[in-house]
Write a protein that holds these residues in place. Structure first.
Motif, PDB file in Angstrom:
ATOM      1  N   ARG A 189      -6.500   5.929   8.177  1.00  0.00           N
ATOM      2  CA  ARG A 189      -6.527   4.801   7.231  1.00  0.00           C
ATOM      3  C   ARG A 189      -7.969   4.472   6.908  1.00  0.00           C
ATOM      4  O   ARG A 189      -8.824   4.377   7.808  1.00  0.00           O
ATOM      5  CB  ARG A 189      -5.798   3.609   7.842  1.00  0.00           C
ATOM      6  CG  ARG A 189      -5.587   2.440   6.882  1.00  0.00           C
ATOM      7  CD  ARG A 189      -4.454   1.544   7.407  1.00  0.00           C
ATOM      8  NE  ARG A 189      -3.153   2.134   7.157  1.00  0.00           N
ATOM      9  CZ  ARG A 189      -2.072   1.909   7.914  1.00  0.00           C
ATOM     10  NH1 ARG A 189      -2.142   1.117   8.976  1.00  0.00           N
ATOM     11  NH2 ARG A 189      -0.926   2.472   7.604  1.00  0.00           N
ATOM     12  N   ARG A 190      -8.244   4.313   5.619  1.00  0.00           N
ATOM     13  CA  ARG A 190      -9.596   3.982   5.180  1.00  0.00           C
ATOM     14  C   ARG A 190      -9.765   2.474   5.055  1.00  0.00           C
ATOM     15  O   ARG A 190      -8.866   1.783   4.558  1.00  0.00           O
ATOM     16  CB  ARG A 190      -9.897   4.646   3.824  1.00  0.00           C
ATOM     17  CG  ARG A 190     -11.324   4.449   3.361  1.00  0.00           C
ATOM     18  CD  ARG A 190     -11.579   5.118   2.026  1.00  0.00           C
ATOM     19  NE  ARG A 190     -11.487   6.574   2.085  1.00  0.00           N
ATOM     20  CZ  ARG A 190     -12.434   7.358   2.601  1.00  0.00           C
ATOM     21  NH1 ARG A 190     -13.518   6.830   3.146  1.00  0.00           N
ATOM     22  NH2 ARG A 190     -12.291   8.667   2.591  1.00  0.00           N
ATOM     23  N   GLY A 196       0.808  -1.209   0.000  1.00  0.00           N
ATOM     24  CA  GLY A 196       0.000   0.000   0.000  1.00  0.00           C
ATOM     25  C   GLY A 196       0.845   1.264   0.000  1.00  0.00           C
ATOM     26  O   GLY A 196       1.984   1.276   0.480  1.00  0.00           O
ATOM     27  N   GLU A 213      -5.308   5.367   0.539  1.00  0.00           N
ATOM     28  CA  GLU A 213      -5.670   4.333   1.510  1.00  0.00           C
ATOM     29  C   GLU A 213      -5.239   4.758   2.912  1.00  0.00           C
ATOM     30  O   GLU A 213      -6.003   4.660   3.874  1.00  0.00           O
ATOM     31  CB  GLU A 213      -4.998   3.014   1.132  1.00  0.00           C
ATOM     32  CG  GLU A 213      -5.279   1.866   2.089  1.00  0.00           C
ATOM     33  CD  GLU A 213      -4.549   0.606   1.679  1.00  0.00           C
ATOM     34  OE1 GLU A 213      -5.232  -0.371   1.308  1.00  0.00           O
ATOM     35  OE2 GLU A 213      -3.306   0.596   1.721  1.00  0.00           O
ATOM     36  N   ILE A 271     -10.589  -0.746   3.500  1.00  0.00           N
ATOM     37  CA  ILE A 271     -10.657  -1.186   2.110  1.00  0.00           C
ATOM     38  C   ILE A 271     -11.370  -2.533   2.055  1.00  0.00           C
ATOM     39  O   ILE A 271     -10.912  -3.514   2.665  1.00  0.00           O
ATOM     40  CB  ILE A 271      -9.253  -1.297   1.483  1.00  0.00           C
ATOM     41  CG1 ILE A 271      -8.526   0.048   1.565  1.00  0.00           C
ATOM     42  CG2 ILE A 271      -9.363  -1.768   0.037  1.00  0.00           C
ATOM     43  CD1 ILE A 271      -9.185   1.159   0.785  1.00  0.00           C
TER      44      ILE A 271
END
Length: 247
Positions: A242-243, A154, A174, A245
């Motif tokens: 942080r998203r 990432g 991300e 995912i």
């Protein structure tokens, strides 16, 4: 002055200073320490404590940091501020008639969201610049929370609180690391699916941490940050968002 050494000192813990940094501080001919005004004396005190722990014996000279003119547009005020800082470095060094390298202690790492290198470029005549890397706030943050900086394969976007407020969540990001945010700019985001890891006074005895889903941890962080700043008169903090995912 022929040489200017910019020594990264980490986030306030004397143990963050590298062996190279300790050697540089011991070998410097003069050390400059900024005074940042009322209520921030312990910032200078921390620098003196780091010098003592490193065994530095060179003369230490303090100088007053200028104040930015908040009435000016942002870029103009920063440009003029940098100009005045460079002038004060030059004036302080000239008054001390130093022979040998001059050292400045730089919070975190001199190459990451710090203006010391840009200010040094304004000095005339231009000295030879040596940079001694230090532990950055981002390293100290992820270590304090015992988390990786990035997800597997990432990317991480490193940006500022100002850009987060002005432009929102970076496209396709991300993980986003935020530096230089005095306004808790995470409050401008849609919190759904976001997790935050936040820390202030990283690596120091005063260290405070919080993490969790942004909608829950965000309000706690705002209160904790305000209380810590009122208690100390200053605060240095950073955070990672942080998203989630879905794969």
């Amino acid at each position: 002055m022929r040489e200017l050494w910019l020594v990264g000192i980490g986030t306030g813990n004397p143990d963050h200073l590298t062996l190279e940094g300790r050697r540089a501080l011991r070998e410097a001919a003069l050390v400059l320490v900024p005074r940042k005004g009322s209520g921030k004396d312990d910032l200078a005190d921390l620098r003196h404590a780091i010098l003592e722990s490193a065994g530095a014996s060179a003369p230490v000279v303090e100088f007053d940091m200028p104040v930015r003119d908040e009435t000016l547009p942002y870029l103009d005020r920063v440009y003029r501020w940098h100009e005045e800082i460079a002038h004060r470095w030059s004036d302080t060094i000239a008054r001390n008639d130093v022979e040998g390298p001059v050292a400045l202690l730089v919070w975190g790492d001199p190459g990451l969201y710090d203006s010391t290198l840009r200010i040094a470029e304004r000095l005339t005549p231009a000295p030879r610049i040596r940079v001694v890397p230090g532990i950055s706030a981002l390293q100290a943050l992820t270590a304090a929370h015992a988390i990786p900086f990035n997800m597997v394969n990432g990317a991480v976007t490193v940006t500022t609180g100002r850009r987060l407020r002005d432009h929102g969540w970076p496209d396709n990001a991300e993980s986003v690391a935020i530096m230089l945010d005095g306004e808790c700019s995470f409050r401008t985001l849609c919190a759904e699916g976001l997790t935050i890891w936040w820390g202030a006074f990283l690596g120091m005895a005063e260290q405070v941490l919080d993490f969790g889903p942004l909608d829950q941890a965000g309000p706690r962080i705002v209160e904790t940050r305000a209380a810590a700043r009122a208690r100390h008169g200053w605060i240095m903090d950073t955070y990672l968002l942080r998203r989630e995912i879905r794969r």
